[in-house]
Design an enzyme around this catalytic site. Structure first.
Site, short mmCIF file in Angstrom:
data_model
loop_
_atom_site.label_atom_id
_atom_site.label_comp_id
_atom_site.label_asym_id
_atom_site.label_seq_id
_atom_site.Cartn_x
_atom_site.Cartn_y
_atom_site.Cartn_z
N LYS A 1 7.85 1.85 18.48
CA LYS A 1 7.87 3.28 18.17
C LYS A 1 8.43 4.06 19.36
O LYS A 1 9.22 4.99 19.19
CB LYS A 1 6.46 3.75 17.82
CG LYS A 1 5.93 3.10 16.53
CD LYS A 1 4.44 3.31 16.37
CE LYS A 1 3.92 2.62 15.11
NZ LYS A 1 2.44 2.57 15.07
N THR B 1 0.83 -1.21 0.00
CA THR B 1 0.00 0.00 0.00
C THR B 1 0.86 1.26 0.00
O THR B 1 0.62 2.19 -0.77
CB THR B 1 -0.90 0.04 1.26
OG1 THR B 1 -1.39 -1.28 1.50
CG2 THR B 1 -2.05 0.99 1.07
N VAL B 2 1.86 1.29 0.88
CA VAL B 2 2.69 2.50 1.00
C VAL B 2 3.55 2.69 -0.25
O VAL B 2 3.61 3.79 -0.82
CB VAL B 2 3.57 2.44 2.27
CG1 VAL B 2 4.45 3.68 2.36
CG2 VAL B 2 2.70 2.32 3.52
N GLY C 1 -10.50 -3.40 8.45
CA GLY C 1 -9.10 -3.31 8.04
C GLY C 1 -8.24 -2.48 8.96
O GLY C 1 -7.10 -2.17 8.66
N VAL D 1 7.40 6.14 12.83
CA VAL D 1 6.69 6.45 14.07
C VAL D 1 5.52 7.39 13.78
O VAL D 1 5.72 8.47 13.22
CB VAL D 1 7.62 7.09 15.11
CG1 VAL D 1 6.85 7.41 16.40
CG2 VAL D 1 8.81 6.19 15.42
N GLY E 1 3.13 7.43 11.64
CA GLY E 1 2.81 7.70 10.24
C GLY E 1 3.31 9.03 9.73
O GLY E 1 4.51 9.30 9.75
N ILE F 1 2.89 12.03 10.92
CA ILE F 1 3.13 13.10 11.90
C ILE F 1 4.64 13.34 12.02
O ILE F 1 5.38 12.40 12.28
CB ILE F 1 2.56 12.71 13.28
CG1 ILE F 1 1.08 12.34 13.17
CG2 ILE F 1 2.78 13.82 14.29
CD1 ILE F 1 0.49 11.83 14.47
#
Lengths: 438, 438
Positions: free
Chosen positions: A207, A14-15, A189, A134, A136, A138
């Site tokens: 994280k 996905t990423v 999901g 960590v 996403g 942010i």
């Protein structure tokens, strides 16, 4: 205009697919902002044939990510394979040793091998960027590593797992049990088929370990984190918290004490009027407490293809904007060779308030016995809620909820052991730590 | 270890003195993190003799900040003089033209001359860093300029004035009038003797103008901001907002519409369950909405010597960590020469919900007349609160509070003009915009 920046991407989930799409759709904007074109020259993934909704036929295909990492045809290696060993580790090491910059979203790899990888990067004068690892998109890594340079951090804490926060938010919002919320999260999901890693706090711990190193300039110690997940949180806890003016969140907390560093991941009560109490659903938030700045809080989407890809693109842009051979400061804020040894604080001496929920026999003298156990351990109480049961017979139980003033974990545990020994409690007592929050 | 970085500081007020103290007290840590020593070689201020609690006798004193800015004895010029013209402007220009990096906290200067200064910096290949200019120590400039590269921003909004947020928070918390809160703020040093600049939104507007340029890649247009301060907010508004589930905040908002960019500063109702509603007292917060990341929120102390100095030190560290001659991306995210012309959106076409508070004669048919004016302008209502007055005689008044669904500002203004014309309203109607907030 400088020469183009050549990028190799390993891992097209996905990423990875999202990164490819952004580079395709926003090429002009990125070229204008970075002062050079960013071109994907090589890709690698497990399945060459799967349709990812984006054309990458102009890039060279590699079956082996390690071969891609070493390729002379790339300047930057983007690792989106995952896993703390195996191809991800070997490929990242190979890329750094070959003098390639690396961008990775791999928290497990960094939590385990971050310092040794940083050493290689710093020796080679290349960048190892990992904003996506960590919380996403942010920008908490950049805040700690760059913006807060010169600050002495005393505490870093946050909501770093969207699955857990989604479940706790729905339990609170809709009064649905943990099990039902988890099933919904899986259906939508937001949770894996095997949710253990999220639910039990391991993901948050990875994280947190990375943030601890950045915040305190120490070696990473991912194995030295007190871990308690949310599967033990009941609707009764959520409701009691609500009545007392608290919300329950799974927090990762790292703080510096006189005896060393305390790292813990556990369900935590935060005051309802704090900003972090308002962080709902899959949103993440990280708060950083420092001497100069006070408390800085960052919140936003902590997962998802586009949000994570946003962080990868930001990291990539930092590399594109830099001149060749330039290195923008140490990987973990402090040079890897100068990171202090990690010294653990005694967890049982942790000071704070505690929420305690007891189910006890509805008999005369029970509350007096509980109060005595608390007093014997020098615990003073901030709130007491005792609910009378409807039925009045020998088997009836009632709920007693206590909120303590600041005390030590050791004292609370001793008091609870005493209460259990007295034979008044019908269930295992519930204990949830309260965290100050801005 | 590289050669030391030589710094000249012009302006030794609270922030300047704080910067000097941090560089003195945290020299070792900064040297370790930056890979080189940072030395203050020159200072300038209005009064050489005033005791600032820190020794700077090893630095060369300059009476003239412009002479300091041009000095061959500095690599970085830190401008903490203030003001959008005069010595601050001349000194910053002189420093950039002499090939010195510049760090400034001067929002007024940037809001007015930011683009022309950025052009000089980019031509000369030096850095112009200004994290401290917006929301104090909160790293919102870095987030927009670096972390969010590749994102398309749709809206940026925030609480950027601590004085206003302190007053609104106390009005809400304690039910104290605007005037009394302001007097307290002045006594506590949160508001200036002449508070107009803060209270009427000009300070927020300067900061917003800078964020708009970074967010949308356009020229700065600080004069094109709709401005409305908080002096018009009454306790009745605060209470009504509370009852309806909103808080009132002074927000700066910039968004991209089909017709152009909309910039406005005004009291705004935000849902009580939003994160920004929980930003209390002198704390600042900025939210950024983008296509990839979704909504990112940063909050923290927006003013104060140490918090502002933290941002200055962060900017300085970025320069110290870079190799000589390196330039880390464009000053406003997009090269100054490539910033798009600013195109204004029509404010009266702004769409959103509105809070309306009317004081009307307590007569039969008044509410029907109000409802008709709303319906005539195609405004549908989300909530209606009508308070019966205690006394029932011809001079009695009652309060009517309306919350509208999404509509245009033009429609609301027309409806209110109609209501006033009908002769039912005894006071000027109050209208507060409602902003979606995460």
């Amino acid at each position: 205009m400088s020469d183009a920046l050549r990028v190799g991407i390993a891992g097209l989930g996905t990423v990875g697919a999202s990164v490819l799409k952004i580079l395709r759709d926003k090429g002009d904007m990125l070229t204008r902002q970075c002062g050079k074109e960013i071109i994907v020259t090589a890709v690698s993934a497990r399945d060459a044939k799967r349709d990812r909704g984006v054309d990458f036929s102009s890039a060279t295909w590699f079956d082996d990510p390690v071969a891609l990492a070493k390729s002379n045809n790339i300047d930057v290696f983007i690792e989106l394979i995952g896993g703390d060993e195996g191809p991800a580790r070997v490929a990242v090491e190979a890329a750094l040793k070959s003098g390639r910059h690396v961008v990775t979203a791999n928290k497990a790899l960094l939590a385990k091998h971050g310092v040794s990888l940083a050493k290689i990067a710093e020796e080679k004068g290349v960048l190892l960027n990992f904003e996506a690892a960590v919380a996403g998109g942010i920008p908490v890594i950049k805040a700690l590593r760059e913006s807060l340079t010169g600050n002495t951090v005393s505490r870093v804490y946050g909501i770093m797992n969207g699955t857990c926060n989604y479940i706790l938010t729905r339990m609170w919002d809709e009064g649905i049990s943990f099990e039902d919320c988890l099933a919904d999260a899986q259906r939508l999901g937001y949770a894996e088929a095997d949710p253990t890693f999220d639910i039990e706090g391991n993901d948050t711990a990875h994280k947190l370990a990375i943030l601890t190193s950045l915040a305190f300039g120490t070696q990473i110690a991912a194995d030295d984190i007190y871990l308690e997940g949310i599967s033990n949180i009941s609707l009764a806890d959520i409701k009691a918290a609500d009545e007392l003016g608290y919300r329950i969140k799974l927090l990762g907390v790292a703080l510096k004490t006189d005896s060393g560093i305390e790292q813990r991941v556990h369900p935590t009560m935060v005051p309802v009027e704090s900003v972090i109490a308002q962080v709902h659903g899959v949103t993440n938030a990280v708060a950083i407490e420092t001497d100069l700045l006070g408390e800085l809080l960052l919140s936003g989407p902590g997962a998802g293809g586009a949000a994570t890809a946003s962080a990868v693109i930001g990291d990539l842009a930092d590399i594109a904007k830099s001149r060749p051979g330039f290195q923008h400061g140490p990987v973990f804020g402090t040079p890897a060779k100068a990171l202090a040894p990690y010294k653990r604080a005694k967890m049982r001496s942790h000071e704070g308030g505690y929420f305690i929920r007891l189910t006890v026999h509805d008999r005369a003298g029970v509350f007096a016995a509980i109060a005595k156990r608390m007093a014997d351990n020098e615990i003073s109480l901030e709130s007491i809620v005792q609910r009378q049961s409807a039925v009045n017979h020998p088997d009836a139980t009632k709920t007693v909820i206590l909120v303590t003033h600041e005390t030590t974990e050791a004292a609370v545990k001793k008091a609870l052991e005493g209460i259990v020994k007295d034979g008044h409690s019908t269930d295992k007592p519930q204990m949830i730590r309260i965290e100050r929050a801005g």
